[in-house]
Design an enzyme around this catalytic site. Structure first.
Site, PDB file in Angstrom:
ATOM      1  CG  ASP A  12     -24.046  31.212 -53.876  1.00 37.22           C
ATOM      2  OD1 ASP A  12     -23.054  30.184 -54.278  1.00 37.22           O
ATOM      3  OD2 ASP A  12     -24.196  32.125 -54.714  1.00 37.22           O
ATOM      4  CG  ASP A 107     -21.139  34.444 -54.834  1.00 39.36           C
ATOM      5  OD1 ASP A 107     -20.430  33.457 -54.550  1.00 39.36           O
ATOM      6  OD2 ASP A 107     -22.216  34.408 -55.200  1.00 39.36           O
ATOM      7  CD  GLU A 108     -19.665  29.183 -52.736  1.00 35.25           C
ATOM      8  OE1 GLU A 108     -20.479  28.542 -52.454  1.00 35.25           O
ATOM      9  OE2 GLU A 108     -19.078  29.225 -53.862  1.00 35.25           O
TER      10      GLU A 108
HETATM   11  P1  TTP Z   1     -21.762  31.861 -58.465  1.00 38.75           P
HETATM   12  O1  TTP Z   1     -22.418  32.028 -57.019  1.00 38.75           O
HETATM   13  O2  TTP Z   1     -21.592  30.641 -58.993  1.00 38.75           O
HETATM   14  O3  TTP Z   1     -22.734  32.578 -59.529  1.00 38.75           O
HETATM   15  P2  TTP Z   1     -23.613  33.835 -59.322  1.00 38.75           P
HETATM   16  O4  TTP Z   1     -23.604  34.376 -57.909  1.00 38.75           O
HETATM   17  O5  TTP Z   1     -23.132  34.824 -60.380  1.00 38.75           O
HETATM   18  O6  TTP Z   1     -25.248  33.345 -59.519  1.00 38.75           O
HETATM   19  P3  TTP Z   1     -26.150  32.371 -58.404  1.00 38.75           P
HETATM   20  O7  TTP Z   1     -25.189  32.080 -57.516  1.00 38.75           O
HETATM   21  O8  TTP Z   1     -27.137  33.186 -58.193  1.00 38.75           O
HETATM   22  O9  TTP Z   1     -26.278  31.254 -59.489  1.00 38.75           O
HETATM   23  O10 TTP Z   1     -20.368  32.791 -58.621  1.00 38.75           O
HETATM   24  C1  TTP Z   1     -20.069  34.022 -57.889  1.00 38.75           C
HETATM   25  C2  TTP Z   1     -19.352  34.996 -58.770  1.00 38.75           C
HETATM   26  O11 TTP Z   1     -18.102  34.471 -59.367  1.00 38.75           O
HETATM   27  C3  TTP Z   1     -20.214  35.540 -60.177  1.00 38.75           C
HETATM   28  O12 TTP Z   1     -21.314  36.598 -59.909  1.00 38.75           O
HETATM   29  C4  TTP Z   1     -19.061  35.775 -61.037  1.00 38.75           C
HETATM   30  C5  TTP Z   1     -18.017  34.926 -60.575  1.00 38.75           C
HETATM   31  N1  TTP Z   1     -17.820  33.797 -61.498  1.00 38.75           N
HETATM   32  C6  TTP Z   1     -17.179  33.881 -62.687  1.00 38.75           C
HETATM   33  O13 TTP Z   1     -16.576  34.924 -62.850  1.00 38.75           O
HETATM   34  N2  TTP Z   1     -16.931  32.897 -63.479  1.00 38.75           N
HETATM   35  C7  TTP Z   1     -17.594  31.663 -63.304  1.00 38.75           C
HETATM   36  O14 TTP Z   1     -17.708  30.741 -64.396  1.00 38.75           O
HETATM   37  C8  TTP Z   1     -18.557  31.594 -62.212  1.00 38.75           C
HETATM   38  C9  TTP Z   1     -19.474  30.246 -62.036  1.00 38.75           C
HETATM   39  C10 TTP Z   1     -18.635  32.563 -61.392  1.00 38.75           C
HETATM   40 MG    MG Z   2     -23.651  33.391 -56.259  1.00 33.81          MG
END
Ligand code: TTP
Ligand code: MG
Length: 364
Positions: A12, A107-108
């Protein structure tokens, strides 16, 4: 235990959208960056850099609140093309390490590296290689979770963020889950968490004390699933050819709409169209998802999985009403609405998709 021989990695990316912005704009580096709506609009935070998280800012928070918490933060409009490109780069890298890759969002992804013989098959070292390859190719940092099933690998990737690498071994798995708060389990949403708390179930250990019949009585079909995960059992394979089995329709309006009744009318029309398509494909669906793109291009989805198949004769109005409850419909103008019908298994759905504020890619 039957699944303890597998080696699963969950990757992730850290602060994904914000990290891309910091990479592409050196002046944003080491600064609190917020990607999403502007503070003076009714927008929300899509994500923010770790510098901004120190102020208590997080995804889905109203931008106005984020501004109050950190007035010096830099608000950036999302650039979805750049995120898609980075996402495609990381997926190319995953393919070099396993044929079994299951992306969950931009992203995962899960990787089953059980057959990979690099580093004498050490999944931890393979995960280190993947993190390095991602950094080299994209300039972005990923966190990795390593374990023997998907449920644990996903939790693990979150344990050591940012730039994390966290291993949960077969010896540790069950005990690890015992100490976990039930709200942290993927697949247990807010409502279920509340219900569990009311029953005195606060941790994995509490959950493990319950019988299957008690859990089924209180949580229906999900009971068996809760029974399993409280024992760290998750036999789901990494699925590299997941069929979406869904149909979706959407429409962009020439003039943005605001009126709630008008939104409901359009949702009903879209549902009729989607049902027709579904019928043509001879599919059935139990999950209804609505997509709303507000006038400022911020996009959200809301989903409901129903106990029965969705059909034309069903009264969808109360479902739409309840899905709209946690949106800004009526206050904020809308440029696009969409309806998707899907037939995913409920727990696949809960485990694989964020339930709240799932911001999808802007397809325009
Ligand atoms: P996440 O992997 O949940 O968050 P992140 O990568 O920004 O942070 P981390 O993993 O380090 O905690 O989500 C991936 C992307 O998805 C995030 O960069 C932006 C998008 N996203 C949204 O647009 N709205 C949301 O509510 C969430 C959770 C994510
Ligand atoms: Mg993330």
């Amino acid at each position: 235990m039957p699944d303890q021989g597998r080696k699963i990695i969950h990757i992730d990316m850290d602060a994904f959208f914000a990290a891309v912005e910091q990479r592409d704009h050196p002046k944003y580096q080491n600064k609190p960056i917020i990607v999403g709506g502007k503070p003076n609009s009714r927008g929300v935070v899509a994500t923010c850099s770790y510098e901004a998280r120190k102020f208590g800012i997080h995804s889905a928070m109203p931008s106005s609140q984020a501004y109050r918490l950190c007035p010096q933060a830099i608000f950036v409009k999302p650039r979805f093309e750049a995120y898609k490109e980075a996402s495609s780069d990381i997926r190319q890298i995953f393919k070099q390490y396993s044929e079994l890759v299951e992306p969950l969002s931009l992203d995962e992804a899960y990787l089953d590296v059980s057959q990979n013989t690099v580093h004498q098959g050490s999944a931890t070292l393979i995960a280190t290689d993947i993190k390095q390859a991602i950094l080299k190719k994209t300039g972005l940092i990923a966190s990795a979770g390593v374990s023997y099933n998907k449920f644990l690998a996903k939790i693990a990737s979150d344990m050591d963020k940012p730039d994390g690498l966290y291993l949960i071994t077969p010896e540790q798995g069950e005990q690890f889950v015992e100490t976990l708060a039930v709200g942290k389990f993927h697949g247990i949403g807010k409502a279920t968490e509340k219900k569990m708390h009311a029953l005195g179930i606060k941790t994995g250990w509490d959950l493990k004390q319950q019988s299957v019949s008690f859990l089924t009585q209180n949580f229906g079909k999900s009971g068996q699933y809760y029974f399993n995960i409280s024992r760290a059992i998750d036999l789901r394979p990494v699925n590299n050819h997941r069929e979406s089995k869904s149909v979706g329709v959407e429409s962009t309006f020439q003039v943005d709409i605001k009126d709630r009744r008008e939104v409901l009318k359009h949702l009903q029309l879209l549902l009729d169209k989607a049902l027709k398509k579904l019928n043509e494909k001879q599919l059935e669906a139990q999950t209804l998802t609505i997509k709303i793109k507000y006038h400022d291009f911020v996009q959200i989805t809301r989903s409901r999985t129903l106990p029965n198949t969705i059909s034309k004769s069903m009264n969808a109005l109360p479902i739409f009403e309840s899905l709209l409850r946690s949106t800004d419909i009526g206050q904020r103008k809308v440029r696009l609405l969409g309806v998707t019908l899907s037939s995913f298994n409920k727990h696949e759905q809960l485990l694989n998709y964020r339930q709240l504020d799932l911001f999808e890619l802007n397809k325009e």
